[in-house]
Design an enzyme around this catalytic site. Structure first.
Site, mmCIF file in Angstrom:
data_model
loop_
_atom_site.group_PDB
_atom_site.id
_atom_site.type_symbol
_atom_site.label_atom_id
_atom_site.label_comp_id
_atom_site.label_asym_id
_atom_site.label_seq_id
_atom_site.Cartn_x
_atom_site.Cartn_y
_atom_site.Cartn_z
ATOM 1 N N GLY A 160 87.577 1.818 3.321
ATOM 2 C CA GLY A 160 86.815 0.614 3.677
ATOM 3 C C GLY A 160 87.071 -0.497 2.668
ATOM 4 O O GLY A 160 87.175 -0.228 1.472
ATOM 5 N N ARG A 209 93.282 3.336 7.663
ATOM 6 C CA ARG A 209 92.961 4.758 7.502
ATOM 7 C C ARG A 209 94.100 5.586 8.092
ATOM 8 O O ARG A 209 94.642 5.248 9.139
ATOM 9 C CB ARG A 209 91.628 5.063 8.168
ATOM 10 C CG ARG A 209 90.462 4.433 7.388
ATOM 11 C CD ARG A 209 89.145 5.115 7.666
ATOM 12 N NE ARG A 209 88.193 4.872 6.599
ATOM 13 C CZ ARG A 209 87.277 3.905 6.598
ATOM 14 N NH1 ARG A 209 87.228 3.057 7.602
ATOM 15 N NH2 ARG A 209 86.434 3.781 5.591
ATOM 16 N N ASP A 246 86.292 7.841 -2.207
ATOM 17 C CA ASP A 246 86.673 9.231 -2.510
ATOM 18 C C ASP A 246 87.835 9.743 -1.651
ATOM 19 O O ASP A 246 88.640 10.547 -2.121
ATOM 20 C CB ASP A 246 85.462 10.177 -2.492
ATOM 21 C CG ASP A 246 84.634 10.051 -1.235
ATOM 22 O OD1 ASP A 246 85.062 9.322 -0.310
ATOM 23 O OD2 ASP A 246 83.564 10.675 -1.164
ATOM 24 N N THR A 249 84.412 0.409 -3.364
ATOM 25 C CA THR A 249 83.614 0.758 -2.175
ATOM 26 C C THR A 249 82.226 0.178 -2.346
ATOM 27 O O THR A 249 81.659 0.227 -3.437
ATOM 28 C CB THR A 249 83.532 2.287 -1.968
ATOM 29 O OG1 THR A 249 82.381 2.588 -1.165
ATOM 30 C CG2 THR A 249 83.396 3.060 -3.262
ATOM 31 N N ASP A 293 79.562 1.353 -1.256
ATOM 32 C CA ASP A 293 78.517 2.380 -1.207
ATOM 33 C C ASP A 293 78.022 2.834 -2.579
ATOM 34 O O ASP A 293 76.976 3.470 -2.678
ATOM 35 C CB ASP A 293 79.035 3.622 -0.465
ATOM 36 C CG ASP A 293 79.239 3.370 1.015
ATOM 37 O OD1 ASP A 293 78.802 2.306 1.492
ATOM 38 O OD2 ASP A 293 79.830 4.219 1.685
ATOM 39 N N ASP A 347 79.303 5.215 -4.306
ATOM 40 C CA ASP A 347 79.230 6.679 -4.200
ATOM 41 C C ASP A 347 80.314 7.402 -5.006
ATOM 42 O O ASP A 347 80.690 8.519 -4.693
ATOM 43 C CB ASP A 347 79.298 7.116 -2.723
ATOM 44 C CG ASP A 347 80.562 6.638 -2.032
ATOM 45 O OD1 ASP A 347 81.315 5.835 -2.625
ATOM 46 O OD2 ASP A 347 80.805 7.059 -0.896
ATOM 47 N N ARG A 384 76.146 5.365 3.773
ATOM 48 C CA ARG A 384 76.482 6.755 4.162
ATOM 49 C C ARG A 384 75.630 7.786 3.425
ATOM 50 O O ARG A 384 74.439 7.889 3.646
ATOM 51 C CB ARG A 384 77.977 7.014 3.945
ATOM 52 C CG ARG A 384 78.825 6.432 5.032
ATOM 53 C CD ARG A 384 80.266 6.857 4.927
ATOM 54 N NE ARG A 384 80.919 6.288 3.749
ATOM 55 C CZ ARG A 384 82.188 6.512 3.422
ATOM 56 N NH1 ARG A 384 82.923 7.296 4.164
ATOM 57 N NH2 ARG A 384 82.734 5.951 2.370
HETATM 58 P P1 ADP Z 1 87.431 5.858 1.190
HETATM 59 O O1 ADP Z 1 88.630 5.858 0.299
HETATM 60 O O2 ADP Z 1 86.712 4.553 1.178
HETATM 61 O O3 ADP Z 1 86.553 7.067 0.981
HETATM 62 P P2 ADP Z 1 88.488 7.154 3.587
HETATM 63 O O4 ADP Z 1 87.620 8.358 3.472
HETATM 64 O O5 ADP Z 1 88.714 6.582 4.940
HETATM 65 O O6 ADP Z 1 87.963 5.936 2.695
HETATM 66 O O7 ADP Z 1 89.896 7.546 2.941
HETATM 67 C C1 ADP Z 1 90.931 6.594 2.855
HETATM 68 C C2 ADP Z 1 92.252 7.249 3.124
HETATM 69 O O8 ADP Z 1 92.516 8.224 2.107
HETATM 70 C C3 ADP Z 1 92.355 8.029 4.426
HETATM 71 O O9 ADP Z 1 92.619 7.219 5.542
HETATM 72 C C4 ADP Z 1 93.534 8.933 4.130
HETATM 73 O O10 ADP Z 1 94.743 8.243 4.292
HETATM 74 C C5 ADP Z 1 93.330 9.253 2.645
HETATM 75 N N1 ADP Z 1 92.658 10.561 2.539
HETATM 76 C C6 ADP Z 1 91.372 10.852 2.832
HETATM 77 N N2 ADP Z 1 91.126 12.175 2.693
HETATM 78 C C7 ADP Z 1 92.302 12.742 2.309
HETATM 79 C C8 ADP Z 1 92.732 14.074 2.008
HETATM 80 N N3 ADP Z 1 91.882 15.121 2.099
HETATM 81 N N4 ADP Z 1 94.004 14.276 1.614
HETATM 82 C C9 ADP Z 1 94.885 13.239 1.524
HETATM 83 N N5 ADP Z 1 94.547 11.963 1.811
HETATM 84 C C10 ADP Z 1 93.286 11.701 2.190
#
Ligand code: ADP
Length: 317
Positions: free
Chosen positions: A10, A71, A102, A124, A126, A128, A170
């Protein structure tokens, strides 16, 4: 050195200030810096461009991210990450600064395991990420939420209404907790407090009978259907009740000075660390000192949040 920078997950106000600090600090070391567009998705597609000073001019005060974000859940698969490693090798990039939450950190950790020197920067709204007291974007989102709640309070008070306001966050209670405190909300409901609907309805009815003109309820997203809750409050308590979901307005806007400062400090620090050959870590600020934490630890840390806020609330609400 040849260093890449991307934003992922995000978007958050202040990400641009972090990009600027990364680019300018790296250039001051004599490095070459590459902007990677659209997060890990753009990385595997090779959307990579060399940046110079002027590419990051006049972005310090702009919301969103000039690099774009996307994403890519498939990044969890090793064969997809191999494509990213190939692109980085093709551009001879050995270090990557990953700005996000995360999910972004997990991607950065996996890339580090594949030989890329990654550093995570917490971006982020959040708040978090436990390895930093505050994340880039939280201050701006808090400002936006407070501004909206203040406005809703004006009209609630005039019309003797109850106002239920859903804020983002969240699994993290901070946006609801901080905005609720700053706006004098009568009730703050978060993933930590949980929603005790019967109690809330009873309390609101009592307030109404005691002649309180209005009530503000701040609630974190994903806890309940706030429109339905507003109906129930109206039926039970005697207050007219409106629900407002603040939604994506909390993600945008000009970053506050706090977010610009945090982003500038963390962006610059990430490059300093790369030059000390420190990587596989997330940068943060804890107790006003720059700090770094191994990515796997940052992902497993639980937030030791300051319980004095909750304690204070019980005295002032
Ligand atoms: P944020 O970074 O804000 O938590 P997301 O959870 O959407 O946002 O994660 C961002 C991107 O990080 C995802 O679209 C994906 O490309 C990568 N990502 C998330 N989880 C994993 C994972 N378990 N292993 C590898 N890449 C990941």
């Amino acid at each position: 050195m040849r260093i890449g920078v991307l934003t992922s997950g995000g978007d958050a106000p202040g990400m641009n200030a972090a990009i600027r600090a990364v680019v300018r600090t790296a250039l001051s070391y004599g490095d070459q810096v590459f902007g990677v567009y659209d997060g890990y998705k753009g990385l595997i597609e090779g959307k990579i461009q060399e940046f110079d000073r002027k590419d990051v001019s006049e972005i310090l005060n702009r919301g969103g991210t000039i690099l774009g974000t996307a994403r890519l859940p498939e990044f969890a698969y090793p064969q997809v990450r191999e494509l990213a490693v190939k692109q980085l090798k093709k551009h001879d990039i050995d270090s990557l600064i990953c700005i996000g939450g995360d999910g972004t950190y997990t991607g950065a950790l996996r890339l580090t395991e594949m030989g890329i020197k990654c550093i995570g920067i917490p971006g982020t709204i959040d708040n978090d990420i436990a390895s930093s007291d505050f994340t880039i974007g939280f201050s701006t989102a808090l400002n936006t939420a407070c501004d909206a709640i203040d406005k809703l309070r004006d009209t609630s008070s005039s019309h003797q209404r109850c106002s239920i306001i859903e804020v983002m966050g969240r699994h993290c209670p901070d946006l609801a907790l901080y905005s609720g405190i700053c706006c004098g909300a009568e009730y703050i409901i978060t993933s930590q407090t949980g929603l005790d609907k019967d109690q809330l309805l009873k309390d609101l009815k009592k307030n109404r009978l005691q002649g309180r003109r209005h009530a503000i309820v701040v609630i974190s997203e994903n806890l309940t259907d706030v429109y339905q809750l507003a109906k129930e409050v109206e039926e039970y308590s005697g207050y007219e009740c409106r629900a407002t979901i603040l939604g994506y307005i909390q993600r945008g806007g000009t970053p506050t000075p706090e977010d610009r400062l945090l982003a500038s400090r963390l962006g610059s620090y990430a490059i300093d660390l790369i030059h000390e050959d420190i990587f596989g870590v997330a940068v943060g600020i804890m107790k006003n000192s720059l700090t770094y934490t191994k990515l796997e630890d940052a992902l497993n840390m639980t937030n030791n949040r300051d319980i004095s806020l909750e304690k204070m609330l019980t005295k002032t609400q």
